[in-house]
Design a protein around this motif. Structure first.
Motif, mmCIF file in Angstrom:
data_model
loop_
_atom_site.group_PDB
_atom_site.id
_atom_site.type_symbol
_atom_site.label_atom_id
_atom_site.label_comp_id
_atom_site.label_asym_id
_atom_site.label_seq_id
_atom_site.Cartn_x
_atom_site.Cartn_y
_atom_site.Cartn_z
ATOM 1 N N GLU A 66 13.351 -2.797 -0.787
ATOM 2 C CA GLU A 66 13.721 -2.137 0.472
ATOM 3 C C GLU A 66 12.752 -2.466 1.603
ATOM 4 O OE1 GLU A 66 11.804 -0.867 -1.666
ATOM 5 O OE2 GLU A 66 10.825 0.984 -1.030
ATOM 6 N N TYR A 103 2.395 5.000 0.320
ATOM 7 C CA TYR A 103 2.296 6.169 1.199
ATOM 8 C C TYR A 103 1.664 7.319 0.443
ATOM 9 C CZ TYR A 103 5.514 4.237 4.720
ATOM 10 O OH TYR A 103 6.109 3.484 5.691
ATOM 11 N N ASP A 106 -1.438 3.679 2.125
ATOM 12 C CA ASP A 106 -0.970 3.578 3.512
ATOM 13 C C ASP A 106 -1.030 5.002 4.066
ATOM 14 O OD1 ASP A 106 0.341 2.894 5.835
ATOM 15 O OD2 ASP A 106 2.163 2.145 4.858
ATOM 16 N N ILE A 109 0.882 -1.177 0.000
ATOM 17 C CA ILE A 109 0.000 0.000 0.000
ATOM 18 C C ILE A 109 0.915 1.220 0.000
ATOM 19 C CG2 ILE A 109 -2.152 -0.970 0.844
ATOM 20 C CD1 ILE A 109 -1.228 -0.302 3.691
ATOM 21 N N LEU A 134 13.237 0.760 -10.146
ATOM 22 C CA LEU A 134 13.493 1.473 -11.393
ATOM 23 C C LEU A 134 14.362 2.670 -11.030
ATOM 24 C CD1 LEU A 134 10.150 1.624 -13.378
ATOM 25 C CD2 LEU A 134 11.960 -0.090 -13.408
ATOM 26 N N GLY A 142 8.717 -4.169 -3.211
ATOM 27 C CA GLY A 142 10.036 -3.665 -3.590
ATOM 28 C C GLY A 142 11.093 -4.138 -2.605
ATOM 29 N N LEU A 192 14.025 6.102 -7.998
ATOM 30 C CA LEU A 192 12.999 7.061 -8.303
ATOM 31 C C LEU A 192 12.091 7.151 -7.084
ATOM 32 C CD1 LEU A 192 11.608 8.340 -10.828
ATOM 33 C CD2 LEU A 192 10.650 6.106 -11.248
HETATM 34 N N1 MSP Z 1 3.748 2.174 2.690
HETATM 35 C C1 MSP Z 1 4.877 1.323 2.556
HETATM 36 C C2 MSP Z 1 4.453 -0.084 2.178
HETATM 37 C C3 MSP Z 1 3.527 -0.745 3.151
HETATM 38 S S1 MSP Z 1 3.009 -2.320 2.605
HETATM 39 C C4 MSP Z 1 2.246 -2.993 3.916
HETATM 40 C C5 MSP Z 1 5.794 1.875 1.463
HETATM 41 N N2 MSP Z 1 5.240 2.732 0.623
HETATM 42 S S2 MSP Z 1 6.010 3.468 -0.575
HETATM 43 O O1 MSP Z 1 5.032 4.260 -1.244
HETATM 44 O O2 MSP Z 1 7.177 4.145 -0.091
HETATM 45 O O3 MSP Z 1 6.565 2.341 -1.511
HETATM 46 C C6 MSP Z 1 5.680 1.382 -2.017
HETATM 47 C C7 MSP Z 1 6.353 0.492 -3.020
HETATM 48 O O4 MSP Z 1 6.783 1.273 -4.133
HETATM 49 C C8 MSP Z 1 7.581 -0.234 -2.472
HETATM 50 O O5 MSP Z 1 7.480 -1.612 -2.773
HETATM 51 C C9 MSP Z 1 8.715 0.367 -3.253
HETATM 52 O O6 MSP Z 1 9.754 -0.550 -3.549
HETATM 53 C C10 MSP Z 1 8.011 0.781 -4.536
HETATM 54 N N3 MSP Z 1 8.795 1.772 -5.214
HETATM 55 C C11 MSP Z 1 9.035 3.074 -4.838
HETATM 56 N N4 MSP Z 1 9.953 3.593 -5.687
HETATM 57 C C12 MSP Z 1 10.334 2.643 -6.592
HETATM 58 C C13 MSP Z 1 11.122 2.621 -7.720
HETATM 59 N N5 MSP Z 1 11.818 3.642 -8.091
HETATM 60 N N6 MSP Z 1 11.107 1.499 -8.482
HETATM 61 C C14 MSP Z 1 10.309 0.424 -8.200
HETATM 62 N N7 MSP Z 1 9.552 0.412 -7.139
HETATM 63 C C15 MSP Z 1 9.736 1.401 -6.181
HETATM 64 O O7 MSP Z 1 6.944 1.473 1.423
#
Ligand code: MSP
Length: 509
Positions: free
Chosen positions: A258, A12, A49, A10, A288, A256, A295
């Motif tokens: 991290e 942010y 989230d 989910i 990515l 992802g 990103l």
């Molecule tokens: N809110 C938490 C996840 C909670 S799940 C119970 C979170 N949110 S986030 O918005 O920061 O990231 C969500 C997803 O987007 C992560 O899996 C993260 O790896 C993915 N991505 C964010 N930037 C990205 C890239 N540049 N490339 C690929 N995916 C990346 O973490």
């Protein structure tokens, strides 16, 4: 019938969606579409989230209440997913009442089972990660992910006894070799566990923007601890337990790299502590990168990358939804990092879409027009393309099942290439009307029909359009994959239409 439950993280809502989020969500959508096509009962969950410090800070910085901010930003994710033709079954927001019910009942179970206790915690915190760092994980006192100084936080908090689960987690990893893929990421998760587990602080008193702790009204749950439970909320945990039991634990979490520690260490331990099975499968993907840098929303705010150029809606407006989906699925395998570049997108568009798929659809229709009066001839059962199609269907299906969309598309494009090659070898445009040319075109049309079915999880709108031009009944997904891809079904006498180019070539810089 099999069942397939797939989730994205989910997202942010501190800022708008970008191409990195689109990468994950498009992959999950294509996988879900493949499983629906295969006839599986499928449930695809995504969402936002919405709690925690980071979101509360973003709301304050924008001068609005957290609720107003989350309403606004969550809607932007929905808009992005509409633009990308994401067919989710549920979009969860962690500020919904159903989520508070699930979180409170799940965590009360863990509390009642004796794995939650009160203590004081002092640590170095990164608000962007919503996570604490140790002297080993952040030796410079700056966040290794965001590069920002850490803040010292001291709180009297409730703790989850993660350390009690080290052995059980190791046993679970031993017993379930496929629980985390790819294996490199599984090893990383195992490394975290073997390195020793510290208890985690799971509540906050410093903010009120969170799910209240049922047994201590001064506290709200820490955002990560509430967020992970969304995967249970959406299937009815705490509100429709029979439904939750029917889906859990057969889930596939696409995440992802991290957030491995949260999904592959904390989350299974939380499930064990609450007395339910850990999630069956976590599929990890890479990042990515733009010019080698992640990103991310946080870095975009610091002006390090120009995310405004790569918002999903803008990409779709420029290149069309299916080329963007195709590029995201085809270019970067799930599990490795990939470079995001518009040059590569245009290259894929011109080569794979315009020259191969678009050209195949156009040339078949043109020759059916000139040699068969525009009407589809009968499909010969004995055709070299029948074998090629069977190979492609098997390879593509296996790749989708193994969470390898790029290989599924490679297999599909092999059939496109074989069919184009078959036309070049036979040159039906040079033949006189008659049985010979009809056999060639009957085969080519049937191969194109099968290609269209195989393309549908990745490019649903394109598949529908080709199907319509081929004057076929229903849609490419109205019958299950195994039936739809059996050779020999293209009805004769259908008025095949050429139409405008599906993918007009783009100028290259
Ligand atoms: N809110 C938490 C996840 C909670 S799940 C119970 C979170 N949110 S986030 O918005 O920061 O990231 C969500 C997803 O987007 C992560 O899996 C993260 O790896 C993915 N991505 C964010 N930037 C990205 C890239 N540049 N490339 C690929 N995916 C990346 O973490």
């Amino acid at each position: 019938m099999s069942r397939f439950y797939i989730t994205t993280p989910i997202y942010y809502v501190n800022d708008a969606p970008h191409a990195g989020h689109a990468y994950c969500t498009v992959n999950a959508d294509a996988l879900a579409r493949f499983h629906r096509l295969r006839g599986d009962e499928t449930f695809f969950l995504t969402g936002t989230d919405e709690h925690g410090q980071k979101v509360a800070d973003a709301a304050a910085a924008n001068g609005v209440s957290p609720q107003e901010w989350t309403d606004r930003t969550s809607a932007r994710f929905r808009e992005a997913w509409t633009a990308l033709n994401i067919n989710f079954d549920d979009f969860i927001r962690t500020t919904e009442p159903r989520h508070a019910v699930a979180v409170q009942s799940f965590l009360t179970k863990i509390y009642d089972n004796g794995y939650i206790y009160k203590d004081t915690y002092v640590g170095q915190y990164c608000v962007s990660c919503e996570d604490y760092f140790t002297a080993e994980s952040a030796p410079e006192g700056t966040c290794p992910i965001h590069g920002k100084p850490l803040t010292e936080m001291e709180e009297e908090n409730w703790f989850f006894q993660l350390s009690a689960f080290q052995d059980r987690l190791l046993e679970w990893y031993d017993a379930t070799p496929g629980n985390v893929t790819p294996s490199t990421k599984r090893n990383e998760a195992l490394g975290f566990i073997k390195g020793g587990l510290r208890d985690i602080s799971i509540t906050r008193t410093s903010i009120s923007w969170g799910v209240p702790v049922p047994w201590d009204s001064d506290h709200v749950f820490y955002v990560w601890y509430d967020a992970l439970i969304n995967y249970l909320t959406a299937i009815g945990y705490g509100t429709d337990d029979a439904r939750a039991d029917s889906w859990w634990p057969s889930v596939n979490h696409l995440i992802g790299k991290e957030i491995i520690r949260f999904h592959c260490v904390w989350w299974p331990a939380m499930c064990m502590a609450a007395g339910i099975e850990p999630p069956a499968h976590v599929q990890v993907h890479g990042w990515l990168l733009v010019g080698g840098q992640k990103l991310s929303k946080t870095m975009a705010q610091q002006g390090q990358v120009r995310l405004t150029d790569i918002q999903p809606q803008a990409l779709v407006a420029e290149y069309g939804v299916d080329p963007v989906r195709y590029y995201l699925l085809r270019e970067t395998p799930l599990g490795t990092d990939g470079d995001f570049s518009l040059e590569a997108l245009v290259q894929r568009y011109n080569t794979d879409l315009a020259n191969n798929l678009g050209n195949l659809a156009a040339r078949v229709a043109t020759v059916v027009g000139s040699k068969c009066g525009g009407l589809s001839p009968a499909v010969p059962m004995d055709s070299v393309l029948a074998e090629r199609a069977a190979v492609a269907v098997d390879a593509a299906a296996a790749a989708w099942e193994n969470f390898q969309p790029h290989l599924a598309l490679e297999a599909t494009w092999k059939l496109i290439g074989d069919t184009n090659g078959f036309l070049e070898d036979n040159a039906p445009w040079k033949m006189e009307p008659g049985a010979e040319v009809e056999a060639v075109l009957g085969s080519a049309l049937e191969a194109l029909r099968i290609v269209t079915v195989l393309v549908s999880p990745a490019m649903p709108a394109t598949a529908d359009e080709i199907w319509r031009r081929l004057a076929l009944d229903g849609t490419p997904t109205s019958v299950p994959l195994a039936t739809a891809t059996a050779w020999g079904q293209f009805p004769s006498g259908r008025a095949v239409v050429k139409g405008d180019p599906l993918f007009p070539r783009l100028a290259t810089a």
